[in-house]
Each structure stands twice: as structure tokens, then as C-alpha cells.
Design a protein around this motif. Structure first.
Motif, PDB file in Angstrom:
ATOM      1  N   GLU C 223       0.817  -1.169   0.083  1.00 49.59           N
ATOM      2  CA  GLU C 223      -0.108   0.071  -0.013  1.00 49.59           C
ATOM      3  C   GLU C 223       0.836   1.214  -0.053  1.00 49.59           C
ATOM      4  O   GLU C 223       0.830   2.196  -0.738  1.00 49.59           O
ATOM      5  N   TYR C 224       1.995   1.255   0.729  1.00 50.44           N
ATOM      6  CA  TYR C 224       2.890   2.283   0.936  1.00 50.44           C
ATOM      7  C   TYR C 224       3.221   2.605  -0.479  1.00 50.44           C
ATOM      8  O   TYR C 224       3.332   3.712  -0.826  1.00 50.44           O
ATOM      9  N   TYR C 225       3.845   1.337  -1.248  1.00 49.81           N
ATOM     10  CA  TYR C 225       4.664   1.652  -2.474  1.00 49.81           C
ATOM     11  C   TYR C 225       3.647   2.389  -3.730  1.00 49.81           C
ATOM     12  O   TYR C 225       3.700   3.269  -4.493  1.00 49.81           O
ATOM     13  N   GLU C 226       2.329   1.770  -3.534  1.00 46.09           N
ATOM     14  CA  GLU C 226       1.117   2.153  -4.247  1.00 46.09           C
ATOM     15  C   GLU C 226       0.851   3.737  -4.101  1.00 46.09           C
ATOM     16  O   GLU C 226       0.909   4.434  -5.363  1.00 46.09           O
ATOM     17  N   GLU C 227       0.804   4.039  -2.845  1.00 47.10           N
ATOM     18  CA  GLU C 227       0.415   5.539  -2.804  1.00 47.10           C
ATOM     19  C   GLU C 227       1.450   6.355  -3.096  1.00 47.10           C
ATOM     20  O   GLU C 227       1.319   7.402  -3.802  1.00 47.10           O
TER      21      GLU C 227
END
Ligand SMILES: [Ca+2]
Ligand SMILES: [Ca+2]
Lengths: 425, 162, 425
Positions: C223-227
Motif C-alpha cells: 500500500e505504501y509503494y502504491e500511494e
């Protein structure tokens, strides 16, 4: 003092003499009131845990995906969680899975009584399992008057644990094993394998058989059924020759689980010692150990709260991945049904798709029908589910290829269903 | 000619033994105080874990580790084990993890049953031998939560569990 | 006797005074010869185990699938198993993954030295991590003279364990945690998180960052990398924006593993207490515990042979499922590449396919780059692989749909390759 006496010769003090294979547990109970009174508690237990327990809740309502997965088979009508041993007879007679019309060639055979009554050891000795299994359920009913009881697990007199089910005896023999050679600790697991195992009815005589000739590992069982060309039913419209897995606790637990490899037996957790006054005895109130973790786990694990939290985590992971697998199989079923409806479908590809569906679903069921939501062997559960999902997705791709139709690659079919399916009639 | 060295040897041996007894307080090793066993710091962890385990109130090492059917067997075994322990200790031939031998385990098992006979009477009876150690289940009985753990500072109550 | 003495008050006797962040371990070694001599053993270790060990074997040769999976990224050129701590500096300088052409905008930054030298704590204090990371690897080289050593883990004087890497400090802060509050037992794990963690280089300043702002669970990291919309590289032809996972031992182990939840630390297994004469100390010869299970596991598990057999079983299951997952991802890559070559491809579907490929491969890599072949958290490994396989197969299906071409559903692409791929040049 007992150590001067070889243990084999130490005998139980018995007030009443019990005849061999006595079906009436209350008679045995006069000698062993603690064991009998705890066994009787299994009749009224009804507390649930997160994923199991003793309330007999409906799996088809809890997870309607299973209605689709078992479509065309009696399990799509009625499939409840198991409850205590002393309900076995009542529950087998009440299930809507029975077909009591003896005119119908698909009527329920007497074999369904095999694991539900303490009358069986006597009947099997008297008339033989072959004759027993050839009768219909209806015909057998008058002979069956007792639910599960002492005679299913113990030899009268010595009280040692024994194999009472001829199917287990034969399945062990087929692997070159003789239960008479097993240690006491081994018998504390094997006695449960009288019933808590995957089985099928062989041939027209509906002969109770455990599919273990190649071994009890899941791939060996699948191989066995492949060699035999056996199917439990044909999936409607999709025409996949299906296999149903049923309570393979024994096969699953013994497949290299942490506890099995460490020498722990079923009875250690499900029949922990409890004390009544000065003496301790095995609790015969068999149920989920999560209802009494202090007793069931606490002697081996000092921190029983810790192990219970761990069980929760294991079960949650397995339950979630199991849902992913179910969704993948449902997508595959959808695709195969659509492909099968197309007369121009490539038969070879479609059959490959069916074969993968068959395997994927049996693998999923092996984990799902196993009653511990993965706890008995967590890594095995997850490994099997990973393989199953992979096969289910490949089945779907093959089905799409067989009719050259991209729309069959639709995913998330179940999630889009509204309303969700309800049990079959 | 031959006699002198022999006497000298015997005298030397007696002196050496006397010195040994004096220096090492050997007679204490004939007793049963748990501190004696813990003298060899190789057994610190067993001592520590025994000290904190439930049996500290009721038992000493020898209650579990030596046979009690009669006093001849008791001292014979004590001598055998003691000699083995001292030999291992002085030659520095100390295993990485000290483990109870099969013989020791049988002795311990007899002792569990000796004290707890009434409790276990009905469960160890039966047509097949009991065939497993009491501490397969009662893992914390003698030496703490995880057996004879030698790892200090291991305390899960200090550690947040997610 | 020691239980009357609180351990906190026992102080270390030091012969030589060591200045703060002293990079030269041999000086510390004068005070602590046992720790120093065991640390030095990490230099020459080279025994292998079934899945790991210290020989620096090539993963690309052991499993050529990884050449395909890392295609277009330096890891397809050179990727070896790790070896002992004292080789860190030599190995980072020798790897073919470096790009030492400072004219090339993609040249290797100094950041790559972050986990390889005991000079770092001093340098970071002196010039700050921001300035450090802005330099190129080449420029930094003259400042780095020592491999991993005492100063990476200990505070001089007190010898307590500390966080020396600012990236770890900041990542903990971002979660509202302060390592100064941690217990000693916690530090026995956290000190390894200075290095054994997933990381990325943030922005043009190549600022070393751990992607933990949402938490350290795999889905939170994704999720962090997606954001952030971050990518490590773009997969050639397929054009998938890829993520590389690197040695997430800390994240993986702390995600509810049996041992972590039971309060066991990295050091318990990898730095067990050993005795040298009368003294007992932590072995600083850090390597696979399977090479000294009596010491590493025997303190807690009475039957260390049993646990080693168990490790074998766990690793074998994980390794096999991991291969299934790799095959599924390679099939997906194949499909996406073919689809991307087709100018008429449906862009939306193809992007969905890429997104699933990106996630599936990161998940697989999280398990694969983790160095225990699943043992640090077996159920987590299998769960992640099950999810990854499911996503990879769905990526393949979407790619086929995007160009309406059934041939993209080909499976077993890797198995058909002949010859198998060799490391990139
Ligand atoms: Ca139940
Ligand atoms: Ca290595």
C-alpha cells in the motif's frame, strides 16, 4: 507395588463383567463412572468457537459458496458442523442427505451407519462387513439401537484401545501395517482413525474403503482415485467427475504436522486428563480443545493463552486463503459450465479443464472438510490451498481456450451473485 | 626395592586424596543438597529453573535423579553418576547441551510414579505399557517453562505480543 | 549468587577505552576477545546447508527462473547468497550490480555502503545521512575502510545495543516508536533491523528509507509503494513498473511468527550463548543455525534433532510452492509482453494485468529474498505465496483478454525453455 509387576499384567478392577463388544455403554459405565459421565456430556454440549464448536451450525449458511461447490450432491442440501459423539446416531438419521427410497438405485446404504453406533463391532463380527454394507440404511435401522460408545474404541475386559472398524484394519494391512504392533501412544491416535478419515464406498456392494493403498498423503490419495477412475458425483452442466473429501483428520494430522512429529496424539488434546479427587482419568467429553485450553494444552505449553492466540492466527490465515481458493474454483466452474454448453468446444481441452477442476476441488475440500480449520497441520493446509488455487485458475483458462471465448475468464463470479445461493431442496 | 616406591605411591595417593577432599569439600557430594549439584556452574540453569519451578518446595535433585527402591541402588547410582559427572567436568568434555540419558530418564519416571502413584494409578494401568515420559506433557515440572533452558533474559512477559 | 544481583548493575570491565563510534573492531576486541574472535570467524565461513549457508553460491545459477524474473534489473546479472558479516565490504565492492560510471544518471549511490561498514555511524554523525546518500558510491569509497563491526550494533562504553542506522530510527519514529524505550530482549531483534529489512532509495537524493509508514505487514508495505507510485525498474517489453524486495527478515519474522510471538529474538538463534572455559558469551559468529543446532535451538528445544528435521520439512514445502509461484509469474510475464507488443491491446485491461504482475512479483520476492526459505514464519510464507500465485494467474488472464488472444494462456513457459536462461551481461 506396580513396578514389580510387568505393566501388561496390571488389570483394571471391574465390578461388573462386560461381554465382548457390549453395545450398551451404561453397563461399561458401572465399572468406569468417570469415563461414562464425561462421555454423556457430549450429548448436550453446544458451545461454539470462532470456526467450530458443538452447536451444529450450518456450513451452507455460514459460507454459501459451498452450496455452489457441492451442487448436484446431497451436501448442497444439508451440511452441519459436527457435534459430540453421543449425537452421532440422532444426527445421521436426521440429515437431509439420506435417500430412504429403497426403490431408487441411489438409496442410502447401511454403510452410513458404520461410524455412528456401538452396535457395529458386534454386527460386523456376526454377519461380516460385506453383508452389512449390502443392506440399505432402512433395512439396517432396526439393528442399530445405540449411538457411539465404549465398544467403538475399547476391548472389553482389558480396556485397551483397538481397531474396531474392518475398513481401517484392511487399509492398514494394505500398507503392510498391523495395528496390533502399535504402541499405546500410537493407538491414542489410531483409534480415532476408525472414523475420522476420508473414505468411499467401493463398488455396488457399497463396501466401506479408505483410499490409502498408495499412502495417506493427499497426492497419494488423489493418485489412488485417478487409478480407480472413481467419482462421487458428476457436477451438473459442467460434467466434471467430482470427488468429495470427508473429515480426513487422521491423514491431515499425520502428514508431518508439528504435533504428530513431536509424538503428540489426538487424545492428548481432545481427551486430556482431568482429575476427580486424587485420581486422574481421560476426559471422554471430546470436543474443541479451545473450550478447555488449560487442560488440553496447558501441561505442555505453560502459556495456554499464548497458544490459543496462535490458534486464532493460524485459523484466520487458513480461513481467508480458503475463501480465495473457493472463489477461484467457482470461477472455474462457471467457465467450464459455459464451455460445456458450447457444442463446438474442443473436447480435449475441456477434459483437461475438468480434470484440474476435479483435483483442485478435492484438494480444497481436503482442507475444508478437515475440522480444525488448518490447525492440525497449518503449513500443509496452506500448501494444499496454494496448489489448489493454481489448478483452479488453470482449469478456468483451459475452459476458455476450449471454446475460444474470453468472457469465460471472468473472475469474482461469486462476489457478483445477488442474492447468494441457499441450500438445495 | 620394590616396596618403597609402592608405599610412597600409596602415601602420595592418600595425601593427594586428603588434599582433594579438603580443597573440594568432597564429602558434601555425598549429601543431597541441591546447591551441591549446582556447584558445577555447568548446571546453573538446571538449578535456576528447578529453583523457580513448582517442585522446589517438595523435592531435591536426588528425589528425581536417583533411584529410591533401596539404599544400595541409591548409592551405587550416585557413585556412577558422580564419577561420570566429575570425569566430564574435569576433562572439560562437557556437551554443548547437557541432556538426560535414557537411564536417567527411567530413574526419573520411576520417581514421578513413586510420589504420584495414587494420581496416575488408573491411567498408567491397562493392557499396553504406558511407554512415555510424564514430562512429555508436564514439560514445566522440573526445569521451567521450556525444559532446562540455558538462555537468560528470556522472558516473554517483557516482550510485547502483537 | 546471581539471582540476588540485578543484572543491570553488573558493569563490563574494560581494559582499553573505546571512543564513541570507533570503526576499528580490533580495538574493541582488546576488551572483548571472545566476541572479537568469533566475529572474525564470519570471514572464513563457507559451509552450505540445503537452502542457504555461507558459500556465496549464485541464486541465478541455482534457479535460472530468477534471471527472467529480474530481467532488466541488475539482479539478473549477479545475485549470490549472503555470507558472514565480515565479508560485507568486500562483497558490495565486488558485485556486478554496481554502476561505477558517475556520468551515468543511474550510477550507484553511496547509499549502498549503508549496511556494509562500521565507518558509517561516525560518518552519519559527522556529515548527516542526507549528504552521505547524495554522494556517489565512488566518491564515498575513500571514506570506507572497515567492514561491519562493533560500532554497527553497540554503544562504546556501555556496550548496550543501539540503533545506528538513521533510516531505522526514522522508520520507527514514523510509527510513533522510540527504540530507546525498547527492552533488552526487543533490542536483540531490533539491532538486526539496522540492515535486515526491506528498503528503497527515496527521491533523487537516494535517501535510504524503510517503507514502514503504514506498518511492516506485507500489504501495508505494498500500500505504501502504491500511494507513492514508486518503482524500482520497468520490466523490459512488458512495461510493468516493478518493485524489488530485499532481505525483509525483520518484517517477516515479526509478522506474528511463532517464535516472535513467543518472545524469541534473532540473537537467540543466530548468536546463542557459548562457553569458552568458564565464561559464557554471545557467539558473534553469525550464520545459519542449522550448522550448530545444539547451541542455537537446544537451549529451548530438548530435541534439537527433531526441530532440525522440522526445519527441513518447512523449507522443502516453501521451496516447492515458491517454484510454482515463479512459474505462474513467468507465464504472466510472457503473456503481458506479447500483449504489450500488440498495438490494439486494450490499455485498461493491460494496465490491470501489469498491476497484478507488480504485486504478485513483489509478494513472491518478499518470501524469496527473505533468507530463511520460510522458516522465520512458515505460515506467512505459504499464505503470501498462495496469494501471489492467484494474482499472477489473474494477471495472465487479463493480458490475454486485453488482446483477445487465447495463445497468451499458455502455461509452463519456463519448463519448455531450452536452453534455460543464464545471467545477464
Ligand atoms: Ca463441531
Ligand atoms: Ca548465506
Amino acid at each position: 507395588f506396580m513396578k514389580n509387576q510387568p505393566p501388561q499384567e496390571r488389570a483394571f478392577q471391574q465390578l461388573v463383567e462386560i461381554k465382548a463388544m457390549e453395545p450398551d455403554s451404561s453397563l461399561w459405565g458401572q465399572n468406569f463412572p468417570n469415563q461414562w459421565s464425561t462421555l454423556q456430556k457430549t450429548k448436550t454440549n453446544n458451545i461454539d468457537t470462532t470456526y467450530a464448536g458443538s452447536s451444529q451450525f450450518s456450513w451452507l449458511e455460514k459460507d454459501p459458496r459451498q452450496v455452489i461447490l457441492f451442487w448436484g450432491y446431497p451436501f448442497s442440501k444439508d451440511y452441519n458442523d459436527d457435534r459430540g459423539h453421543m449425537n452421532a446416531l440422532e444426527d445421521v438419521r436426521a440429515t437431509k442427505r439420506l435417500n430412504l427410497n429403497d426403490e431408487d438405485p441411489k438409496h442410502t446404504p447401511a454403510t452410513c451407519y458404520s461410524c455412528k453406533s456401538s452396535d457395529n463391532p458386534g454386527l460386523w463380527t456376526e454377519i461380516g462387513m460385506e453383508a452389512y454394507d449390502k443392506m440399505s440404511f432402512n433395512e439396517m435401522t432396526p439393528n442399530i439401537n445405540n449411538t457411539i460408545g465404549c465398544a467403538n474404541c475399547h476391548e472389553a475386559g482389558t480396556m485397551r484401545l483397538i481397531v474396531t472398524n474392518p475398513a481401517l484394519d484392511e487399509a492398514l494391512e494394505a500398507q503392510g501395517k498391523h495395528w496390533e504392533d502399535f504402541t499405546r501412544q500410537e493407538m491414542r491416535t489410531v483409534v480415532c482413525a476408525n472414523c475420522h478419515v476420508e473414505y468411499y464406498f467401493k463398488g455396488d456392494g457399497k463396501y466401506l474403503t479408505f483410499p490409502w493403498a498408495n499412502g495417506t498423503e493427499i497426492h497419494q490419495i488423489i493418485e489412488y482415485y485417478e487409478e480407480l477412475g472413481f467419482k462421487d458425483w458428476e457436477y451438473p452442466d459442467a460434467k466434471t467427475p467430482m470427488l468429495k473429501a470427508q473429515h480426513p483428520e487422521y491423514e491431515f494430522f499425520t502428514a508431518g504436522s508439528t504435533h504428530y512429529n513431536a509424538g503428540v496424539s489426538c487424545s492428548d488434546c481432545h481427551m486430556p486428563y482431568v482429575s476427580e479427587g486424587a485420581a486422574k482419568f481421560s476426559s471422554h467429553d471430546v470436543h474443541s480443545p479451545l473450550l478447555n485450553p488449560e487442560q488440553a494444552c496447558g501441561q505442555c505449553h505453560t502459556d495456554s493463552e499464548y497458544v490459543v492466540r496462535r490458534v486464532n492466527l493460524i485459523q484466520e490465515q487458513v480461513a481467508n486463503i480458503k475463501i480465495d481458493t473457493e472463489n477461484a474454483i467457482i470461477d472455474a466452474i462457471n467457465a467450464i459450465k459455459l464451455a460445456a454448453a458450447n457444442p463446438n468446444a474442443d473436447a480435449a481441452l475441456l477434459d483437461q479443464a475438468r480434470n484440474l477442476h476435479r483435483k483442485a476441488q478435492f484438494m480444497w475440500d481436503f482442507v475444508s472438510a478437515e475440522n480444525s480449520t488448518g490447525f492440525h497441520n497449518p503449513e500443509y493446509a496452506l500448501k494444499i490451498l496454494a496448489e489448489s488455487t493454481n489448478l483452479a485458475r488453470q482449469a478456468q483458462m483451459l475452459a476458455a481456450q476450449s471454446v475460444n471465448d474470453m468472457t469465460l475468464l471472468e473472475t469474482g463470479v461469486y462476489d457478483k451473485m445477488d442474492p447468494k445461493p441457499t441450500p438445495a431442496k | 626395592m620394590l616396596k618403597n616406591p609402592f608405599i610412597i605411591a600409596i602415601a602420595a595417593a592418600v595425601i593427594a586424596l586428603g588434599a582433594f577432599v579438603f580443597v573440594t569439600d568432597a564429602p558434601a557430594y555425598g549429601g543431597s543438597a541441591p546447591e551441591t549439584c549446582a556447584n558445577c556452574h555447568v548446571m546453573d540453569s538446571q538449578y535456576e529453573n528447578w529453583y523457580h519451578a513448582p517442585h522446589e518446595k517438595w523435592t531435591e535433585c536426588v528425589d528425581c535423579h536417583l533411584p529410591h527402591e533401596n539404599f544400595v541402588a541409591y548409592y551405587l547410582e550416585k557413585g556412577r553418576q558422580g564419577a561420570k559427572d566429575v570425569y566430564a567436568f574435569t576433562t572439560g568434555n562437557i556437551p554443548v547441551a547437557i541432556r538426560a540419558s535414557e537411564k536417567t530418564k527411567e530413574i526419573i519416571q520411576e520417581n514421578c510414579i513413586r510420589c504420584h502413584q495414587e494420581t496416575v494409578e488408573s491411567v498408567v494401568m491397562g493392557a499396553q505399557p504406558f511407554g512415555r515420559y510424564c514430562w512429555d506433557c508436564h514439560r514445566n515440572v522440573s526445569h521451567g517453562a521450556r525444559g532446562a533452558s540455558g538462555v537468560p533474559y528470556q522472558d516473554s512477559t517483557l516482550y510485547p505480543v502483537k
